[in-house]
Design a protein around this motif. Structure first.
Motif, mmCIF file in Angstrom:
data_model
loop_
_atom_site.group_PDB
_atom_site.id
_atom_site.type_symbol
_atom_site.label_atom_id
_atom_site.label_comp_id
_atom_site.label_asym_id
_atom_site.label_seq_id
_atom_site.Cartn_x
_atom_site.Cartn_y
_atom_site.Cartn_z
ATOM 1 N N LEU A 75 0.867 -1.200 0.000
ATOM 2 C CA LEU A 75 0.000 0.000 0.000
ATOM 3 C C LEU A 75 0.891 1.233 0.000
ATOM 4 O O LEU A 75 1.817 1.331 0.802
ATOM 5 N N ARG A 76 0.595 2.186 -0.874
ATOM 6 C CA ARG A 76 1.389 3.419 -0.826
ATOM 7 C C ARG A 76 0.601 4.504 -0.071
ATOM 8 O O ARG A 76 0.504 5.652 -0.492
ATOM 9 N N CYS A 77 0.040 4.080 1.053
ATOM 10 C CA CYS A 77 -0.707 4.982 1.941
ATOM 11 C C CYS A 77 -0.642 4.401 3.348
ATOM 12 O O CYS A 77 -0.106 3.305 3.544
ATOM 13 N N ALA A 78 -1.188 5.143 4.313
ATOM 14 C CA ALA A 78 -1.141 4.685 5.707
ATOM 15 C C ALA A 78 -2.382 3.850 6.046
ATOM 16 O O ALA A 78 -2.273 2.783 6.643
ATOM 17 N N GLY A 79 -3.568 4.329 5.631
ATOM 18 C CA GLY A 79 -4.815 3.604 5.923
ATOM 19 C C GLY A 79 -4.882 2.322 5.104
ATOM 20 O O GLY A 79 -4.361 2.261 3.989
ATOM 21 N N TYR A 80 -5.512 1.286 5.665
ATOM 22 C CA TYR A 80 -5.551 -0.005 4.958
ATOM 23 C C TYR A 80 -6.944 -0.629 5.005
ATOM 24 O O TYR A 80 -7.110 -1.837 4.878
ATOM 25 N N ASN A 81 -7.966 0.216 5.187
ATOM 26 C CA ASN A 81 -9.343 -0.263 5.276
ATOM 27 C C ASN A 81 -9.840 -0.883 3.971
ATOM 28 O O ASN A 81 -10.842 -1.570 3.948
ATOM 29 N N ASN A 82 -9.127 -0.646 2.859
ATOM 30 C CA ASN A 82 -9.566 -1.165 1.557
ATOM 31 C C ASN A 82 -8.953 -2.522 1.218
ATOM 32 O O ASN A 82 -9.080 -2.987 0.091
ATOM 33 N N VAL A 83 -8.251 -3.143 2.185
ATOM 34 C CA VAL A 83 -7.647 -4.456 1.943
ATOM 35 C C VAL A 83 -8.232 -5.455 2.944
ATOM 36 O O VAL A 83 -8.291 -5.170 4.151
#
Ligand code: NAI
Length: 332
Positions: A75-83
């Motif tokens: 993930l190239r972001c901090a949040g991971y709610n979409n995985v």
């Protein structure tokens, strides 16, 4: 040479990722479309996929990724709610993120939104461009002496709260996992969720989206906020129930709202839709309020953040090939 398919890329992603060359050991394969179950087969031949906030890495998508041999979702972001982390684990696919690519950038942006909304700089900018130099309707308030409530006191809050203390605002904080030493050092007061809502002139959200935080701000909790308070959300759109937000703006319960994220932003934010009819009725309604300021998930977008995102993603993809462990604190 390891190959990584990078989804939902924009020119700035490609520019920064391309700074690492093939001779460094990773070949990036850029896609401008999002990763979903329908597009996942395009990752064939790549050992890793690199995704952003609006890629939909659900069970169906993961099954396709596993079938074509993908071993890492970076993930190239901090949040991971979409995985779907549980499904990824079951399928033997590692998931990493970039946990702190620009806490300062996001915090500075949140405060920027607050200042703009409160002092109506967005309206003043438009007026002056039309040679309308009237100040009527542009009255704001001093932040000094006001109470700002920070919900979620992780990495971003630190800077946000400290900047706000610099304005001489009283800063309240709520977090189920408080850090009292930091709070004492910076003159921040931890309090309960309801007390924070009831006492704050401004509420700023800095917590992650999780099943238990969906619609944390809904009709009932917004009703407990101070009449006319401002709400700033740079975290995740689904933390706020949009229907309730619109009602609160119509009734005057909220005095203004600044959003860098929106509940239904997927497929809208990050895209140029200026030549098209906007089909999202709630977003259209929000855009009609003079006291609503919306930006399209931009808080992270600094040079420093893009460099850090590239560095961490590149290093983790490389470590996949060398069989090493991933960078500390990036594995989910
Ligand atoms: P972090 O993981 O360092 O901190 C999050 C904090 O929220 C933790 O202290 C945690 O205990 C707290 N928390 C968890 N559940 C809570 C609840 N129910 N109520 C109150 N607090 C709760 O995260 P960080 O780096 O500070 O980022 C916060 C969020 O900001 C991220 O999860 C992400 O969704 C969002 N973000 C948005 C960006 C943008 O461009 N708009 C960029 C980066 C992050």
């Amino acid at each position: 040479m390891i190959e990584a398919a990078v989804y939902d890329t924009k020119p700035y992603d490609r520019e920064y990722f391309s700074r690492t060359s093939v001779s460094d050991g990773v070949r990036w394969r850029f896609h401008d479309f999002r990763l979903t179950a329908e597009t996942a087969a395009t990752s064939k031949g790549a050992a890793a996929v690199c995704v952003f906030v609006n890629d939909a890495v659900d069970q169906a998508c993961l099954e396709v990724l596993a079938k074509v041999g993908v071993k890492l979702i970076a993930l190239r972001c901090a949040g991971y709610n979409n995985v779907d982390l549980a499904a990824a684990k079951d399928l033997g696919i590692a998931v990493t993120r970039v946990p702190a690519y620009s806490p300062n950038g996001v915090a500075e942006y949140a405060v920027g939104l607050l200042l703009t909304l409160n002092r109506k700089i967005h309206r003043a900018y438009n007026r002056v461009r039309e040679h309308n130099f009237s100040l009527t309707g542009l009255v704001g308030f001093n932040l000094a002496g006001k109470t700002v409530g920070i919900i979620g006191t992780g990495k971003i809050r630190k800077t946000a709260a400290q900047i706000l203390r610099g304005f001489d605002a009283r800063v309240l904080a709520y977090d189920p996992f408080p850090t009292p030493d930091w709070a004492a050092q910076h003159g921040v007061t931890y309090t309960g969720f309801n007390v924070l809502l009831g006492e704050s002139d401004v509420v700023s959200l800095h917590l992650p989206l999780a099943p238990e935080t969906v619609h944390l701000l809904n009709g009932e909790s917004i009703g407990r906020m101070k009449q006319g308070a401002l709400l700033i959300n740079t975290s995740r759109g689904k933390l706020v129930e949009t229907t309730a937000l619109i009602e609160a703006l119509k009734s005057g319960q909220l005095g203004g709202v600044a959003l860098d994220v929106y509940e239904e932003e997927e497929g809208i934010f990050f895209e140029d839709r200026s030549g098209q009819v906007l089909l999202d009725d709630e977003l259209s309604r929000l855009l009609t309020f003079p006291n609503v300021l919306i930006t399209a998930h931009q808080a992270f977008l600094t040079q420093e953040a893009l460099l850090e995102i590239t560095r961490v993603t590149f290093e983790n993809v490389l470590r996949l090939e060398t069989g090493g462990t991933f960078l500390a604190a990036t594995r989910l």
